[in-house]
Design an enzyme around this catalytic site. Sequence first.
Site, PDB file in Angstrom:
ATOM      1  N   GLY A 195       0.834  -1.194   0.000  1.00  0.00           N
ATOM      2  CA  GLY A 195       0.000   0.000   0.000  1.00  0.00           C
ATOM      3  C   GLY A 195       0.866   1.239   0.000  1.00  0.00           C
ATOM      4  CE  LYS A 196       5.389   4.988  -0.490  1.00  0.00           C
ATOM      5  NZ  LYS A 196       6.558   4.226  -0.020  1.00  0.00           N
TER       6      LYS A 196
END
Length: 432
Positions: free
Chosen positions: A105-106
């Site tokens: 994720g980011k």
Amino acid sequence: MATIKKPYENFLKNLRKAAKTIDLSSQALKKLEEPEHIHTFDVSFKTDDGKTMTVPGYRVQHNSARGPYKGGIRYHHEADLEEVKALASLMSLKCGVVNIPMGGGKGGITVDPKKLSRNELERMSRAYFRLGTEKGIFGVHKDVPAPDVYTNPQIMAWMLDEHEKVLGYKSPGVITGKPLELGGSLGRSYSTSQGGFYVLLKYLESIGKKPSDTTIALQGFGNAGAYFAEIAHKAGMKIVAASDSKGGIMRAKGYFEAKKLNEFKKTTGSLRGNFCEGDTCDLEKMKREEVREVSNEDILELEVDVLVLAALDGVVHAENAKNIKAKAILELANGPVTLEADEILEKRGIDILPDILSNAGGVTVSYFEWVQNRSGDVWEEDYVIAKLKKIMENSFEDLMQIKNKYQVSYREAAFILGMERIVRAMELRGTI
Ligand code: NAD
């Protein structure tokens, strides 16, 4: 010449190339080509003059087949959804490469954090994380962020506090890269550099070169670069040049002591600043210290064994790739070599130890932090580093097996390694 950044497009090209090599099913490829969730929201907070400021915030959750989403949050005026998508996708692969049970994720906010006061930064960080918590995006078993560009342990502390206020109970494992006092892990601060160093050691061993015979040029002297200099120097590697955003310095002969570089950096805030102000340099001092000036462009083209990139993305591109004289590149930064440069360097026989392996020490120790928080344990630093070493060495060996099997570059082998592990998890879950 400035390069146009197309991070997601570049990710897809690398992904599809690796998928073709292993003859991946189109169904599996399709799953990896698109993030599972894309969250965009307006982050509103009060500025010091009592007005309301609203900035765009993002959280991209790429793939969770192997575990909760994991990846940093960046604050940058150029951060956008395309970049966050690319970084989230690379995080899935990175966690796969080092074989930790987490997905990718980011997050990001399009903002210039340097223009905010400390109080504004706190209010914005809390607002972002409150929204993400209330929307059910973040959670210790769901999505576990960490620091990235222009976010730090203090910001992680604010975010944790906001999360726990919403939940009404403690949940330190929801975010990593925290201060030690709030459950951060020992060794986290230098884990990226330490991990990259272990990768480099394995690489040198594989080509039969001794660390003490290895010369290094280092671009970037922030968290990743400065720690790397210290660790590499201690192992006998020879740092002949180093730079930061203000420019660089190189040895007229011999090599730098890491201690000296740190001293230079501390004294004036930049390496070059010890000798030059604007265009005027103290030639006497330079002679005394046996130092020469080197620009940020020229440092990339020095004749060294290893060029360590620890600053920005896209610094080695189609225009300068033909001038690179290093025998190998260690990518501590994310995406420092463009796709076009990759092809040129590969043809020229220059090995690139790719970011999704070389800088994965950071996420690995973040994962250790999450494990410690969930068990309530506090590991000793030696234990953390010994575990990190094992993971980085195993990952390098796993990558080499793939590289030899398919006769591909280090980057493609890393993509295949990460991809195969995610695909296997999706198969076991029955999602493909
Ligand atoms: P940082 O902000 O601490 O340091 C960045 C360094 O780059 C500074 O020394 C800055 O002066 C220098 N710099 C900026 N522009 C430059 C230029 N044009 N030429 C040369 N140097 C320049 O950041 P960091 O945490 O060290 O991260 C550096 C890179 O490593 C980023 O790409 C980041 O995403 C990546 N990375 C860092 C970590 C980590 O744990 N710190 C983990 C994974 C990846």
